[in-house]
Design a protein around this motif. Structure first.
Motif, PDB file in Angstrom:
ATOM      1  N   LEU A 152       0.756  -1.213  -0.056  1.00  9.63           N
ATOM      2  CA  LEU A 152       0.042  -0.077  -0.001  1.00  9.63           C
ATOM      3  C   LEU A 152       0.806   1.091  -0.055  1.00  9.63           C
ATOM      4  O   LEU A 152       0.857   2.158  -0.667  1.00  9.63           O
ATOM      5  N   SER A 153       1.952   1.437   0.827  1.00  4.87           N
ATOM      6  CA  SER A 153       2.807   2.456   0.917  1.00  4.87           C
ATOM      7  C   SER A 153       3.564   2.661  -0.393  1.00  4.87           C
ATOM      8  O   SER A 153       3.679   3.665  -0.631  1.00  4.87           O
ATOM      9  N   ALA A 154       4.051   1.657  -0.890  1.00  5.05           N
ATOM     10  CA  ALA A 154       4.826   1.573  -1.947  1.00  5.05           C
ATOM     11  C   ALA A 154       4.075   1.775  -3.124  1.00  5.05           C
ATOM     12  O   ALA A 154       4.657   2.709  -4.205  1.00  5.05           O
ATOM     13  N   GLY A 155       2.936   1.574  -3.185  1.00  7.80           N
ATOM     14  CA  GLY A 155       1.731   1.853  -4.137  1.00  7.80           C
ATOM     15  C   GLY A 155       1.536   3.327  -4.295  1.00  7.80           C
ATOM     16  O   GLY A 155       1.631   3.857  -5.200  1.00  7.80           O
ATOM     17  N   MET A 156       1.531   3.890  -3.010  1.00  8.14           N
ATOM     18  CA  MET A 156       1.527   5.427  -2.997  1.00  8.14           C
ATOM     19  C   MET A 156       2.493   6.369  -3.411  1.00  8.14           C
ATOM     20  O   MET A 156       2.344   7.226  -4.302  1.00  8.14           O
ATOM     21  N   ILE A 157       3.936   5.783  -3.243  1.00 13.99           N
ATOM     22  CA  ILE A 157       5.038   6.338  -3.778  1.00 13.99           C
ATOM     23  C   ILE A 157       5.143   6.154  -5.367  1.00 13.99           C
ATOM     24  O   ILE A 157       5.248   7.482  -5.901  1.00 13.99           O
ATOM     25  N   SER A 158       4.791   5.094  -5.891  1.00 12.78           N
ATOM     26  CA  SER A 158       4.844   4.855  -7.017  1.00 12.78           C
ATOM     27  C   SER A 158       3.718   5.645  -7.691  1.00 12.78           C
ATOM     28  O   SER A 158       4.026   6.253  -9.178  1.00 12.78           O
ATOM     29  N   SER A 159       2.575   5.998  -7.245  1.00 16.84           N
ATOM     30  CA  SER A 159       1.374   6.714  -7.723  1.00 16.84           C
ATOM     31  C   SER A 159       1.934   8.004  -8.426  1.00 16.84           C
ATOM     32  O   SER A 159       1.582   8.663  -9.499  1.00 16.84           O
ATOM     33  N   VAL A 160       2.598   8.764  -7.612  1.00 17.73           N
ATOM     34  CA  VAL A 160       2.945  10.173  -7.707  1.00 17.73           C
ATOM     35  C   VAL A 160       4.014  10.144  -8.846  1.00 17.73           C
ATOM     36  O   VAL A 160       3.968  11.025  -9.769  1.00 17.73           O
ATOM     37  N   MET A 161       4.884   9.168  -8.989  1.00 15.20           N
ATOM     38  CA  MET A 161       6.013   9.392  -9.892  1.00 15.20           C
ATOM     39  C   MET A 161       5.329   8.902 -11.500  1.00 15.20           C
ATOM     40  O   MET A 161       5.756   9.349 -12.491  1.00 15.20           O
ATOM     41  N   VAL A 162       4.526   7.868 -11.294  1.00 20.45           N
ATOM     42  CA  VAL A 162       3.816   7.414 -12.650  1.00 20.45           C
ATOM     43  C   VAL A 162       3.023   8.655 -13.168  1.00 20.45           C
ATOM     44  O   VAL A 162       2.986   8.694 -14.375  1.00 20.45           O
ATOM     45  N   VAL A 163       2.411   9.450 -12.353  1.00 20.25           N
ATOM     46  CA  VAL A 163       1.577  10.436 -12.928  1.00 20.25           C
ATOM     47  C   VAL A 163       2.466  11.455 -13.643  1.00 20.25           C
ATOM     48  O   VAL A 163       2.175  12.044 -14.849  1.00 20.25           O
ATOM     49  N   LEU A 164       3.489  11.897 -13.068  1.00 24.71           N
ATOM     50  CA  LEU A 164       4.384  12.945 -13.539  1.00 24.71           C
ATOM     51  C   LEU A 164       4.921  12.390 -14.821  1.00 24.71           C
ATOM     52  O   LEU A 164       5.196  13.086 -15.831  1.00 24.71           O
ATOM     53  N   ALA A 165       5.297  10.918 -15.035  1.00 22.62           N
ATOM     54  CA  ALA A 165       5.969  10.584 -16.173  1.00 22.62           C
ATOM     55  C   ALA A 165       5.119  10.363 -17.279  1.00 22.62           C
ATOM     56  O   ALA A 165       5.244  10.417 -18.459  1.00 22.62           O
ATOM     57  N   MET A 166       3.625   9.944 -16.925  1.00 24.56           N
ATOM     58  CA  MET A 166       2.680   9.322 -17.892  1.00 24.56           C
ATOM     59  C   MET A 166       2.047  10.668 -18.512  1.00 24.56           C
ATOM     60  O   MET A 166       1.450  10.227 -19.651  1.00 24.56           O
ATOM     61  N   THR A 167       1.523  11.538 -17.779  1.00 22.73           N
ATOM     62  CA  THR A 167       0.756  12.657 -18.384  1.00 22.73           C
ATOM     63  C   THR A 167       0.778  12.992 -19.616  1.00 22.73           C
ATOM     64  O   THR A 167      -0.172  13.100 -20.630  1.00 22.73           O
ATOM     65  N   PRO A 168       1.968  13.487 -20.196  1.00 21.49           N
ATOM     66  CA  PRO A 168       2.158  13.923 -21.518  1.00 21.49           C
ATOM     67  C   PRO A 168       1.722  12.715 -22.316  1.00 21.49           C
ATOM     68  O   PRO A 168       1.217  12.984 -23.539  1.00 21.49           O
ATOM     69  N   PHE A 169       2.339  11.715 -22.176  1.00 20.52           N
ATOM     70  CA  PHE A 169       2.337  10.412 -23.005  1.00 20.52           C
ATOM     71  C   PHE A 169       0.441  10.369 -23.132  1.00 20.52           C
ATOM     72  O   PHE A 169      -0.024   9.725 -24.217  1.00 20.52           O
ATOM     73  N   ASP A 170      -0.007  10.284 -22.001  1.00 22.26           N
ATOM     74  CA  ASP A 170      -1.533   9.992 -21.912  1.00 22.26           C
ATOM     75  C   ASP A 170      -2.410  10.996 -22.583  1.00 22.26           C
ATOM     76  O   ASP A 170      -3.352  10.637 -23.474  1.00 22.26           O
ATOM     77  N   VAL A 171      -1.716  12.333 -22.755  1.00 20.37           N
ATOM     78  CA  VAL A 171      -2.774  13.540 -23.508  1.00 20.37           C
ATOM     79  C   VAL A 171      -2.436  12.990 -25.064  1.00 20.37           C
ATOM     80  O   VAL A 171      -3.409  12.768 -25.622  1.00 20.37           O
ATOM     81  N   VAL A 172      -1.311  12.661 -25.423  1.00 16.14           N
ATOM     82  CA  VAL A 172      -1.076  12.315 -26.887  1.00 16.14           C
ATOM     83  C   VAL A 172      -1.764  10.940 -27.142  1.00 16.14           C
ATOM     84  O   VAL A 172      -2.393  11.132 -28.301  1.00 16.14           O
ATOM     85  N   SER A 173      -1.701  10.112 -26.494  1.00 17.37           N
ATOM     86  CA  SER A 173      -2.352   8.807 -26.807  1.00 17.37           C
ATOM     87  C   SER A 173      -3.857   9.009 -26.852  1.00 17.37           C
ATOM     88  O   SER A 173      -4.557   8.421 -27.760  1.00 17.37           O
ATOM     89  N   THR A 174      -4.547   9.475 -25.903  1.00 20.48           N
ATOM     90  CA  THR A 174      -5.860   9.764 -25.894  1.00 20.48           C
ATOM     91  C   THR A 174      -6.371  10.656 -27.296  1.00 20.48           C
ATOM     92  O   THR A 174      -7.355  10.156 -27.741  1.00 20.48           O
TER      93      THR A 174
END
Length: 285
Positions: A195-217
């Motif tokens: 649960l804790s590791a997932g919380m840490i991971s979630s922040v990093m994932v959003v910062l890395a993925m959002t530009p790719f997510d916008v383009v993909s959509t």
């Protein structure tokens, strides 16, 4: 069983986070290729988008694309997390008994590529369904009917040029951060670890993925001509550069709040369910 458990974990998370995916998709398509201030803003923020979609489309509108979303999660994350689990069990992500940041990144990226290719056709359908609304607040273009008949088998992978880098970057960030964080959280035998590791991971994932997510959509949602070629973008780099030029850096982070509200809980829940289901399966074997 690694693939099945991974798919079930991702589907469990999807049931809770699909409304957030609908909101995120609508916000990312709003004002596409238009400068700030030149288009009508239907969704001012995440909470306003929830209210507007619920009011205009009804509560069912917040669960649009749920069925293809579940199929997508099962196939894409089933393959992605399942592949990573096999590499982890085989010891490929460790060096001298400890998690290697380089190896987990490479393993996560490789698993992401395979998962993205497998799930791309279902992601296409899901994105179209979630972009649909009543005409008064609709954003995006809707070309769901007879994709296969009109554009052939390759038409089902339209937008995959963005999905592959998007999922590979997100997967590498998510799984490397998750595996590394688990070693830092104590006690190791507690459910609080994933649960804790997932919380840490979630922040990093959003910062890395959002530009790719916008383009993909946008690539998946753009209209196509009779031959199946996109009418707005030629591919990933073209969409990325056009969005950056027309809308600025903020255009690539459009819907960031919605992205975290969707990707954050989904990352936390899917990794938590995945880790706990694997632990339970090992005890029952």
């Amino acid at each position: 069983m690694d693939f099945v458990l991974s798919g079930v974990a991702a589907c469990g998370a999807c049931l809770f986070t699909n409304p957030l995916e609908v909101v995120k998709t609508r916000m990312q398509l709003q004002g596409e290729l238009k400068s700030r201030g030149t288009y009508q803003v239907y969704y001012r923020n995440v909470f306003h988008a929830f209210y507007t979609i619920g009011k205009v489309d009804g509560l069912a509108g917040l669960q649009k694309g749920l069925v293809p979303g579940l199929f997508y999660q099962f196939f894409m994350n089933g393959v992605r997390l399942g592949s990573y689990a096999i590499m982890e069990s085989a010891g490929y992500i460790h060096t001298n008994g400890r998690v290697s940041a380089v190896k987990t990144t490479l393993a996560g990226a490789s698993a992401g590529v395979v998962g993205a290719v497998m799930g791309s056709p279902v992601y296409l359908v899901k994105t179209h369904l979630q972009s649909q609304s009543t005409s008064s607040i609709a954003v995006g273009h809707h070309f769901l009917m007879f994709i296969y008949r009109q554009h052939g088998i390759l038409g089902l992978w339209r937008g995959s040029s963005a999905a592959v880098p998007r999922v590979s970057v997100g997967s590498a960030t998510q799984l490397s951060t998750f595996s590394s964080s688990k070693e830092l959280v104590f006690p190791q035998d507690s459910w609080l670890v994933p649960l804790s590791a997932g919380m840490i991971s979630s922040v990093m994932v959003v910062l890395a993925m959002t530009p790719f997510d916008v383009v993909s959509t946008r690539l998946y949602n753009q209209p196509v001509d009779h031959s199946g070629k996109g009418q707005l973008y030629k591919g990933f780099s073209d969409c990325f550069s056009k969005t950056l030029k027309k809308e600025g850096l903020t255009g690539l982070y459009k819907g960031l709040g919605a992205s975290y509200f969707r990707l954050g809980p989904h990352t936390i829940l899917s990794l938590f369910f995945w880790d706990e289901l694997r632990r339970l399966y090992q005890k029952l074997r």
